[in-house]
Design a protein around this motif. Structure first.
Motif, PDB file in Angstrom:
ATOM      1  N   UNK A   1       0.850  -1.187   0.000  1.00  0.00           N
ATOM      2  CA  UNK A   1       0.000   0.000   0.000  1.00  0.00           C
ATOM      3  C   UNK A   1       0.890   1.243   0.000  1.00  0.00           C
ATOM      4  N   UNK A   2       0.270   2.396  -0.125  1.00  0.00           N
ATOM      5  CA  UNK A   2       0.970   3.665  -0.013  1.00  0.00           C
ATOM      6  C   UNK A   2       1.743   3.687   1.309  1.00  0.00           C
ATOM      7  N   UNK A   3       3.029   4.044   1.269  1.00  0.00           N
ATOM      8  CA  UNK A   3       3.890   3.973   2.464  1.00  0.00           C
ATOM      9  C   UNK A   3       3.364   4.826   3.620  1.00  0.00           C
ATOM     10  N   UNK A   4       2.881   6.003   3.319  1.00  0.00           N
ATOM     11  CA  UNK A   4       2.362   6.871   4.388  1.00  0.00           C
ATOM     12  C   UNK A   4       1.128   6.244   5.043  1.00  0.00           C
ATOM     13  N   UNK A   5       0.266   5.664   4.237  1.00  0.00           N
ATOM     14  CA  UNK A   5      -0.943   5.015   4.752  1.00  0.00           C
ATOM     15  C   UNK A   5      -0.571   3.862   5.698  1.00  0.00           C
ATOM     16  N   UNK A   6       0.335   3.009   5.262  1.00  0.00           N
ATOM     17  CA  UNK A   6       0.785   1.890   6.095  1.00  0.00           C
ATOM     18  C   UNK A   6       1.458   2.400   7.367  1.00  0.00           C
ATOM     19  N   UNK A   7       2.285   3.428   7.231  1.00  0.00           N
ATOM     20  CA  UNK A   7       2.971   4.014   8.392  1.00  0.00           C
ATOM     21  C   UNK A   7       1.950   4.578   9.388  1.00  0.00           C
ATOM     22  N   UNK A   8       0.923   5.248   8.893  1.00  0.00           N
ATOM     23  CA  UNK A   8      -0.098   5.821   9.778  1.00  0.00           C
ATOM     24  C   UNK A   8      -0.862   4.729  10.531  1.00  0.00           C
ATOM     25  N   UNK A   9      -1.156   3.614   9.862  1.00  0.00           N
ATOM     26  CA  UNK A   9      -1.840   2.503  10.529  1.00  0.00           C
ATOM     27  C   UNK A   9      -0.923   1.880  11.588  1.00  0.00           C
ATOM     28  N   UNK A  10       0.360   1.750  11.266  1.00  0.00           N
ATOM     29  CA  UNK A  10       1.318   1.226  12.247  1.00  0.00           C
ATOM     30  C   UNK A  10       1.402   2.152  13.459  1.00  0.00           C
ATOM     31  N   UNK A  11       1.527   3.448  13.227  1.00  0.00           N
ATOM     32  CA  UNK A  11       1.625   4.407  14.341  1.00  0.00           C
ATOM     33  C   UNK A  11       0.345   4.400  15.184  1.00  0.00           C
ATOM     34  N   UNK A  12      -0.798   4.292  14.535  1.00  0.00           N
ATOM     35  CA  UNK A  12      -2.061   4.188  15.267  1.00  0.00           C
ATOM     36  C   UNK A  12      -2.027   2.964  16.188  1.00  0.00           C
ATOM     37  N   UNK A  13      -1.577   1.835  15.657  1.00  0.00           N
ATOM     38  CA  UNK A  13      -1.516   0.582  16.433  1.00  0.00           C
ATOM     39  C   UNK A  13      -0.554   0.712  17.610  1.00  0.00           C
ATOM     40  N   UNK A  14       0.557   1.385  17.395  1.00  0.00           N
ATOM     41  CA  UNK A  14       1.550   1.569  18.473  1.00  0.00           C
ATOM     42  C   UNK A  14       1.008   2.445  19.600  1.00  0.00           C
ATOM     43  N   UNK A  15       0.119   3.377  19.270  1.00  0.00           N
ATOM     44  CA  UNK A  15      -0.413   4.295  20.283  1.00  0.00           C
ATOM     45  C   UNK A  15      -1.540   3.692  21.118  1.00  0.00           C
ATOM     46  N   UNK A  16      -2.068   2.558  20.702  1.00  0.00           N
ATOM     47  CA  UNK A  16      -3.106   1.893  21.506  1.00  0.00           C
ATOM     48  C   UNK A  16      -2.464   1.444  22.808  1.00  0.00           C
ATOM     49  N   UNK A  17      -2.945   1.959  23.931  1.00  0.00           N
ATOM     50  CA  UNK A  17      -2.241   1.728  25.195  1.00  0.00           C
ATOM     51  C   UNK A  17      -3.121   1.176  26.317  1.00  0.00           C
ATOM     52  N   UNK A  18      -4.199   0.494  25.965  1.00  0.00           N
ATOM     53  CA  UNK A  18      -5.079  -0.049  27.006  1.00  0.00           C
ATOM     54  C   UNK A  18      -5.214  -1.572  26.884  1.00  0.00           C
TER      55      UNK A  18
END
Length: 169
Positions: free
Chosen positions: A121-138
């Motif tokens: 996929x578009x690199x920025x899109x994949x990066x944004x999904x990864x960063x979203x996943x990393x920020x999940x903290x519960x």
């Protein structure tokens, strides 16, 4: 004399045991194990004891163990309005380890098209999904026989027309 004969007979066994300790396998203990990679993993993330053991997602039938459950993850994602510039279809899977304190690390990405073939996929899109996943903290720590454990978790983002349409499992 008898002790000497016994020692000589047992000597090959002791030598063999020492050789096994020095042998390092290039294969993980379990299929799908994530091995720490200093080039991509955060050094401060630590697995709990035993460090080399992490339960797989299928070892527990409770599903996603997140405070607020999967619906909270979906609501948080919706606020970001992420979009792939190519309007692609497929799946992005983020797989990671949750330790005994509920902290996450050792993230890995797999991308595929709607036919389950390797895809990018578009690199920025994949990066944004990864960063979203990393920020999940519960994430909720899991226990086995009264001991808090490390476990693998994954989130698969189903992409339709360049937008996340569903989070699996």
């Amino acid at each position: 004399m008898r002790n000497l004969i016994g020692f000589i007979l047992l000597l090959p066994l002791f030598i063999n045991c020492q050789a096994e300790k020095n042998r390092i396998s290039k294969y993980p203990a379990q299929i799908g194990d994530i091995v720490f990679d200093e080039n991509v993993d955060e050094a401060e993330f630590k697995k709990c004891w035993p460090q080399d053991l992490s339960f797989q997602y299928y070892n527990d039938s409770k599903g996603v163990q997140y405070l607020g459950e999967k619906i909270k993850i979906e609501r948080e994602l919706k606020t970001l309005n992420l979009r792939d510039t190519n309007s692609s279809n497929g799946y992005i899977t983020i797989r990671f380890v949750v330790n005994c304190a509920g902290k996450t690390g050792m993230f890995r990405i797999q991308e595929m098209n709607q036919n389950y073939e390797k895809f990018t996929f578009d690199k920025k899109f994949t990066h944004d999904i990864l960063e979203f996943s990393k920020k999940l903290n519960a994430w909720i720590p899991k226990e086995y026989l009264g001991v808090k454990i490390n476990y693998y978790q994954y989130l698969t983002f189903k992409i339709e027309n360049g937008k996340v349409s569903e989070i699996l499992p």
